[in-house]
Write an enzyme that holds these catalytic residues in place. Structure first.
Site, PDB file in Angstrom:
ATOM      1  CB  ALA A 199     -28.679  18.007  72.199  1.00  0.00           C
ATOM      2  CB  CYS A 200     -32.918  17.563  74.454  1.00  0.00           C
ATOM      3  SG  CYS A 200     -33.656  17.066  72.898  1.00  0.00           S
ATOM      4  CB  SER A 201     -29.513  19.202  78.313  1.00  0.00           C
ATOM      5  OG  SER A 201     -29.966  17.876  78.410  1.00  0.00           O
TER       6      SER A 201
END
Ligand code: CO8
Length: 372
Positions: free
Chosen positions: A155-157
């Site tokens: 995801a966002c990481s």
């Protein structure tokens, strides 16, 4: 073991801007249409009217003023409210590979690297447009790079997790240089009809070159350390997947797009991120006060201020923790990379900085860099 540096970054900005005013006008037209169509049910108490969105709420709650998208007409059409993309033939470059390759060329040019200098490609993003072949392999082919490629999704990481994989490969000597690409078409998995989140995301593609320090030009960014952490949470979730059709699930059901408990995410992730960063810096013997710049994940302005305040004991200046989410919104894994791309040229040799992303999983990834 070799020393690894970030020697180049690339950015591909989509062609269309959607301002908060345009977004809210389209959303409210949808709401008015829906309420009119369901007027009888609403009057009978069988349905609740939908509430309108507001520019002032979006600005105050998130700090976002606009976002870029690859298709504007589809997103803003109250009858559609999702981008319109033409399906491509198998012999055409797919959309994710196309935008990833543009950002990749930018990063390679900045690093002074030709395709022959790069040994691996990692496509790190919060969604992949298909199951296989890996997006990274298509990007590798489009750029004429030999070696190997693979996809990762955290995801966002994703971007920081990808940088760690790249740095490990370079340090271990399994690749001389690695290209990490983050094509984020968030508009395709955002629920544009959901007032709670319709304003959050924007599209973009970023790329990073990680290579051996001894092949890079001065002024690169030595990777002093990387640290990754994950902790399971359902507070940010998307149930779209290959089992949907076998479960006879509705492919258009709300849970097949981005869903979040925004408040809980805010409350739980901020302390986790601050603790993670403090622990990472301490493990490297770097004082927080010695960090010249924090290139933080760009989801929400108040979130970034809170994380930085916990670290510094005061509000950060724009110089210490630059903000790009006002222009780009949340671009999932690309946000901290855009901040790093746009806001690093003024730092001097020896300056230390930290790239950090956080999001669904939960997941947190940090990369501590020092300018050579
Ligand atoms: N307009 C007007 N009013 C609104 C709107 C709106 N658009 N939306 C909500 N409201 C109202 C609510 O109804 C509520 O009203 P009331 O108080 O009467 O109940 C009030 O405003 C407050 O609502 P919230 O409590 O929801 O508002 P918050 O102040 O919490 O702000 C945020 C909402 C901005 C979402 C905030 O909670 C936030 O930013 N949280 C963190 C979000 C985050 O960082 N998430 C990370 C996800 S990113 C990630 O991991 C990548 C996933 C993969 C990418 C997916 C791409 C699509």
């Amino acid at each position: 073991m070799h020393r690894a540096v970030i020697s180049g970054t690339g950015l591909h900005v989509p062609p269309h801007v959607v301002s908060n005013a345009e977004l809210v006008a389209s959303f409210n037209a949808y709401v008015q249409g829906w309420n009119e169509a369901h007027a009888a049910d609403i009057a009978a108490g069988a349905a609740a009217p939908l509430a309108e969105s507001s520019e002032s709420f979006i600005d105050k709650a998130s700090g976002i003023r606009q976002r870029y998208v690859f298709d504007k007409a589809g997103v803003l059409d109250p009858e559609r409210m999702r981008p319109r993309f033409a399906e491509r033939r198998n012999d055409e470059l797919s959309l994710m590979a196309e935008i990833g390759a543009i950002a990749a060329r930018d990063a390679m040019q900045q690093a002074g690297k030709a395709a022959a200098d790069v040994d691996a490609v990692i496509c790190a993003a919060s969604n992949m447009q298909r199951a296989y072949p890996a997006m990274a392999i298509e990007i590798q082919n489009a750029l004429g790079i030999a070696g190997f490629g693979f996809d990762i999704n955290v995801a966002c990481s994703s971007a920081t997790f990808g940088i760690e994989q790249a740095a490990n490969a370079v340090k271990a000597g399994t690749a001389r240089a690695v290209l990490v690409v983050n094509p984020e078409i968030t508009s395709a998995h955002l629920a544009w009809r959901d007032r709670d989140c319709h304003f959050i995301f924007g599209d973009v593609a970023t790329a990073v070159i990680v290579e051996r320090a001894d092949t890079a030009a001065a002024g690169s960014w030595e990777i002093l350390g990387t640290r990754l952490a994950t902790q399971f949470s359902n507070n940010i979730r998307n149930n779209f997947g290959f089992l949907n059709r076998c479960e006879d699930a509705d492919p258009d059901a709300r849970d097949k797009l981005f869903v979040q408990e925004g408040r809980r995410v805010f409350k739980e992730v901020c302390p986790l991120a601050a603790q993670h960063i403090a622990g990472h810096l301490a493990s490297l013997g770097v004082e927080t006060a010695a960090v010249r710049r924090f290139w933080l994940h760009q989801a929400n302005l108040a979130m970034n201020q809170l994380v930085a305040r916990r670290l510094l004991g005061r509000d950060p200046t724009h110089d210490e923790a630059p903000v790009i989410l006002d222009e780009f919104a949340n671009t999932a894994s690309a946000g901290s990379i855009i901040a790093f791309h746009r806001h690093r040229a003024d730092l001097a040799a020896g300056d230390t900085g930290l790239i950090c992303s956080f999001g669904a999983g939960y997941s947190i990834g940090s990369v501590v860099v020092r300018r050579t």
